[in-house]
Design an enzyme around this catalytic site. Structure first.
Site, PDB file in Angstrom:
ATOM      1  N   LYS A 154       0.871  -1.166   0.000  1.00 35.62           N
ATOM      2  CA  LYS A 154       0.000   0.000   0.000  1.00 35.62           C
ATOM      3  C   LYS A 154       0.903   1.208   0.000  1.00 35.62           C
ATOM      4  CE  LYS A 154      -2.993   2.894   2.762  1.00 35.62           C
ATOM      5  NZ  LYS A 154      -3.518   3.199   4.106  1.00 35.62           N
ATOM      6  N   SER A 195       1.111   5.173  -0.020  1.00 33.03           N
ATOM      7  CA  SER A 195       0.323   6.380   0.237  1.00 33.03           C
ATOM      8  C   SER A 195       1.043   7.661  -0.133  1.00 33.03           C
ATOM      9  CB  SER A 195      -0.073   6.438   1.725  1.00 33.03           C
ATOM     10  OG  SER A 195      -0.882   5.346   2.069  1.00 33.03           O
ATOM     11  N   GLY A 249      -2.700   4.362  -1.932  1.00 27.20           N
ATOM     12  CA  GLY A 249      -3.026   4.624  -0.536  1.00 27.20           C
ATOM     13  C   GLY A 249      -4.005   5.751  -0.331  1.00 27.20           C
TER      14      GLY A 249
END
Lengths: 327, 327, 327, 327
Positions: free
Chosen positions: C196, C198, C222
Site C-alpha cells: 500500500k 500512500s 493509498g
C-alpha cells in the site's frame, strides 16, 4: 559604468583563463586579509518607479557610517542582487566605494549561476573598488551541486579573482548548504579567506572553525540571531541585516563578546532575536526596508515580485521591535 | 514490575481524571525543581537474544557514577524506548533508580502517542522512582500537532503527573519542532519545569530562554554538539549521548562554561563535535553502543530493526574519535 | 481477547524463531493471494470518554457492507492505531472479523517499532482472524531505516507471519518512503504479496509495478486522490479513507477504470480530489470523522492529542464536499 | 542579435508600462492558442571552450524534426538558461526559430528573477520569433513568493507580453510549487494559456485540470515519467527531456494515450521511467547530454559548475537504458 566593449574584452581574456589549468593565482605568502567585524548587508533603495536611487543609497551609507562597522556588504541577498542588471550591480558598488571611507571594507556579492559569469562579475567588482568578493553558491541546479562541483567552481573563481574571496552559504535562499568538507578543502586556497554562513547551525559553524584552524580561515555569522553563539564557537564577526537598523546594538553585542562580558552579551542577544527574525526570515527584505523607514533611513519599495507588507504584517513587525524595547 | 491488575486500576482512575476539567494539579508555590547539569541518556543493553540485560545496565551505571553528572535520562531516544514493552520501560527505570545514589536525578522518558497512555506511563514512572518525566512530542500524526494540540496534551500530562514534567523536542526523530509559542505557554504551568531541545537551533534556544525568563523555566541542550553555544545563550545543562562515552569531557565542558573559561571551553567543544555527530546523527545508537564497547562500557547489540554498523562505518566512527585525540 | 499468559507464550516461541536463521516460511508454490480492489481503512469509534465503542464500529461496518468493497483495512493510520493498546488493537480486529462476511478480506495493520513486536502483533492478528497483515514501516529512527534495515525487518516479519504481508509506506506520517530497491527485493518473498503506497508519487508507483512484474506483486494506491492515475500505471486497487464516506463513488471509480471508461473515470476522479484531500492531508482523522457524521455513519471524537475541528475548519471541510456536489 | 540600443529602448517603454495599472492586454475574444502535444526541451550545445555551438544546435533540431512533436521548448531548465547571457538566450531562440518549420510551436523560457526583467525578456523573445513564453517562477526569494506575489508577477508579465504565457512550476529547481489557487486565478487571464508542471504530483495536476475546466487552460506534464498518468487525469501533452533521445517513443506514448490504448501505453510508460529519471533527477543535464551523444545527437559538455559524469555514473546511466531495452 563598464561599456559593452570593455565587457567583451574582459570576457575574451577570461575564457582563455578558464580553459587553462587551475593554479594561475600566485600568492599564499603571508597572512590572509583580516575580515573580522560587523557588516550591514546594505539594501538597494529604489524610487517609486523602481529605478535604483543612488542618492538615497549614499544618504543611508552616510548615516550608517557613524557606527564602528568593519565594512559593508553590497549585493548580498538583502541587496536584491538577483533583481539588478549587471550594470546596476557594478554601479551600486561603485557608488558605495565612493561614499565609504578607505578604511571600511567593501565586500561585494559577485555570485552568478555559471562559473564564467561569476568570474567576470568578480573581476569587475574588483575593478570598481571591492576589497573582497562574497560569492554565493550557484543554486538553480542545486541537486547537482555536490562538493566536487562546488570545489571546482570556487577554485576557478578564486584562481582568477584579483581580490580575496569569501564563500557564502545561505540555504534559505539557495536550498543548498555548502558542505563542510568542501569548505575545508577550499579554506586551503590562498585567495579564499573565509565564509559567511547564514544557515544558523552553530554545530556546523564550530566544526568549520575547528577543521580550518590551521588555515587562517575566518567565519562570519550570517545573521544577528546567532551572533553571540557564533562568537562563542570561534566566529570572528557577522553580516547582519539587523545592523541596517540597530547598528549600535549589533556593534555593542560584538564588543561585549570580544571583551568577554558574556552575561551582558546574552541579555542583549536575547532582545535582538525577534527583531532579527522579523527583518529576515519572517518578513524578508520588505520587512527590513519598512523598519529602515521607521529608524530614519530610506527603506522604500522593493522591486517586484517582492511585495509590500500588509497592514497586519506591519503591525506584527512593529511588535517584534516594541516588545523588545527598540521602538 | 506492575501487574495487569494494577495497570487496570491505574487506568480507571486516570480516565476519570482525563474527563474532568484541567487544573487539578495544586502547586505553584515556590520554585520549580532545579534540573541544571549534565545527563547521559543511558542506552538499554540487550543480550545476544535481544532480552534487556539488567546486569549490564547496572554495570554501566556503576562506571558512569564516577562523573559529576546531575543525573541520568532513562528511556530517551537513545534508550530505544520505542522497542520496549511498557513493562520493560518501567523495569529499566526501576533498576536505574535502585542503582543510583539518591542525589542523582532520574529523568524518565514517558512519552507515548496518546495523551492517555502518556499520562499513565508518567504516573507509573513516578511510582517506580523517577524524579521527573521527560515527555517527547507525539509524532505519528505530526501533521496535526499544532500548538493548540500540543498545549492541550502537555497540560493534561502535567496536570496529572505526580512529578515535574520536562518537555522534549527532537525533530530528527519526530519530524516536529515543539513551537516556541507552545513552549512559552507551557512554561507557565507549575508542573512543567523545562525543555530538552535536541534540534540544535541556537537562535530558537536563545529565544525560548528569553521569552520564559519570568517563568523559572530551564532549557537543556539535547546534544553535546551545541552545548557551549547553548550555555552561551542561557541553557542550564545538557542531555548528551556523548556523555555515555566521554563523560569526563562533557562535564569538563560544563565546568568551563559555568566558570567563564570560554577559550578553553571553545577548544574542548571543537574536539567534541565530530565524535558527538558520530554517535548521534551519523551512526545513531548502533554507533553509540559500538563506541561504548571501545570505552569500557557494555554497548552490545540494538534491537531490530536497528542494525550493527558495517566494517566501513565502524572505521569512519573510529576516525571521528582518533582524529580528535580521544582514541 | 488475549490474556497475558497467551502473550507470554507467544513471545517465547517468537524469540526462538527470531534468533534462528531466516527462511522458515514454507510456501511459494502457486500464486499469491489476490488483494485487488477497494478497501476503506476503517476508523475506530470512541465514546465521549474515549473508550472504544465496539457497537458503533459494528454499525458502521454494517452500513459500509452494502458497497462492493474487496475488504476492509483495520488499524491503518486512519484507525488511530498508535493510540490503542495492544489488547484494543486485537479486540477491534476480532470484532471486525465477526461483523464481516467471510468473503470480505480483512487487512490488519500490525506494524510496531521493533521487529519483535511487529512479529508478535502480526501473529496475534492472524489468530484473531486477519486475512493479511499490513505492516507500516518503523519510523521513530527513520534516519537509520535504510534499505538493508527495512529488508531485514520485513523479511523476518514475513518469515514468521502465518498470513500474507502487505508492505505499507506512508511518508506523511513516518517521514520515510520505503525505497524502491527494497520493495523490489521484498517482492520476491513468497509471503509478501503487495504494497500500500500512500506517497502519491505515481512515477514511483509505475516503477514498482514495472520492476516487480515477474513477482506476482500487487500495488494498492493509498489514497483516492491518485486512484485513477494509479490504475493507469498498473495498480490493482486502493485503500481510500474517502471510501468511509463516499463508498459508492470510490467503487464506481474503480469500475470505470477496470472497464476502460477513462473519460467518465476522469470526471469522477476530479470531483473526488478535494473531498479526499480534506479528509486526509488537510483535516486528518478529525475531518474524516466529522464527515462520517454528516454521511450517516458514526464518526465521533478522536483520542487526544488529536483535536476536534474548529468551526472555521468545519466550514472549509463542508465546502470541499458541497463545491463538488457531494453535499 | 539585439544591440544595447535596442535593449535600452525596450526597457524605457516597459518601465512606463510596468508603472501603469494592470490591464493593458486586450484580447480574450475567442479560444486560446492550442499547445497540446509533446515538446523536447532542447539542450544548449557548447564547444570545448564553452561557447554556444549554434551549428550543433541546428544539427540536433534537424534530427529531432523527424518526430511528430508539437514544437520545442527553448531555454527551459534543460537549456542551461541560467548560464547564458541575455544575448545568448535570445540568439539561441533566434536560431531555433530559423531552423524550425513554421508549424512547430516555439515555447521560449523567458523567466528571470524580477518582474521587470521577465517582461523585458518575454517581449524580446516574442520579437525573435517565440510563439509563446514559458515563464518559470522566480525563486531566489522563494520564502516570500506566496500566491499574492506570484499572481501579481504573472499578471504583469501576461499583461505586457505580445505572445501567450505558459506558467512553469519546477520545484526541484526552484524550491517552490506554484500554489493551485494562484494557478486557478491566473488561468482566467486571457493571455495565460496553460502550465508546465514538473512536480510530478498527479493529484495536483488533476485538481488543476478540474478547477480550470471552464477556463480553456491547458496542462503539460513536465516529465516523461508521469506522462501517461497526466493524460489520464486530463493533461494535454508534455515537455519531456527524454524526448531529446527517445523522441519516437515519447510520441508513441502520446498516441497510445490519445487513442485510448491504455494497456500498451502502460507497458511503454513503464519502460520509460528509469531512463527518464536517469536524464533528469538522477544525473541531470550532464546525463541527458551524455545520452544524446549515444543516440546520435550532439550532447557535449555543460557549462561549469555542472560537471561531467564519472565513469561509474556513466555506467549506471547506461544500465538504465539497456535494462529497459533502449540501448
Amino acid at each position: 559604468m563598464l561599456g559593452p566593449r570593455v565587457w567583451s574584452s574582459v570576457r575574451q581574456g577570461l575564457r582563455r583563463a578558464l580553459s587553462s589549468t587551475v593554479g594561475g593565482w600566485a600568492s599564499g605568502e603571508g597572512r590572509k586579509v583580516d575580515i573580522s567585524g560587523i557588516y550591514p548587508p546594505v539594501t538597494t533603495p529604489f524610487t517609486a518607479t523602481a529605478e535604483v536611487d543612488y542618492g538615497k543609497l549614499e544618504e543611508n551609507l552616510h548615516k550608517l557610517g557613524t557606527f564602528p562597522f568593519r565594512g559593508f556588504v553590497v549585493q548580498g541577498s538583502n541587496g536584491e542582487f538577483p533583481f539588478l542588471t549587471s550594470s546596476e550591480r557594478l554601479e551600486v558598488v561603485t557608488r558605495v566605494r565612493q561614499a565609504l571611507p578607505r578604511d571600511k571594507l567593501l565586500l561585494a556579492g559577485s555570485g552568478c549561476e555559471s562559473t564564467q559569469a561569476t568570474v567576470e562579475m568578480t573581476v569587475s567588482m574588483a575593478q570598481v573598488g571591492a576589497d573582497a568578493a562574497m560569492v554565493v553558491t550557484p543554486c538553480y541546479y542545486h541537486g547537482r551541486m555536490n562538493s566536487a562541483a562546488l570545489i571546482h567552481h570556487y577554485t576557478k573563481v578564486a584562481d582568477l579573482s584579483p581580490i580575496p574571496v569569501v564563500l557564502y552559504s545561505v540555504p534559505a535562499n539557495t536550498g543548498l548548504d555548502l558542505p563542510v568538507d568542501a569548505v575545508v578543502t577550499l579554506s586551503q586556497h590562498p585567495n579564499i579567506v573565509g565564509i559567511k554562513d547564514s544557515g544558523g547551525d552553530v554545530t556546523r559553524i564550530g566544526l568549520i572553525v575547528h577543521k580550518t584552524r590551521r588555515q587562517d580561515f575566518q567565519v562570519l555569522a550570517g545573521s544577528a540571531g546567532f551572533l553571540l553563539a557564533s562568537y562563542a564557537v570561534g566566529a570572528v564577526g557577522g553580516v547582519c541585516a539587523l545592523a541596517n537598523v540597530l547598528g549600535a546594538q549589533v556593534c555593542q553585542l560584538e564588543r561585549l563578546c570580544l571583551t568577554g562580558q558574556w552575561e551582558d552579551a546574552q541579555k542583549l542577544q536575547h532582545r535582538l532575536i525577534e527583531p532579527n527574525t522579523a527583518v529576515t526570515r519572517r518578513f524578508g527584505i520588505p520587512g527590513l526596508k519598512k523598519t529602515m523607514d521607521w529608524f530614519g533611513y530610506y527603506g522604500g519599495p522593493c522591486r517586484a515580485p517582492l511585495r509590500e507588507l500588509s497592514a497586519d504584517q506591519e503591525e506584527a513587525l512593529r511588535l517584534d521591535f516594541t516588545s523588545n524595547g527598540w521602538l
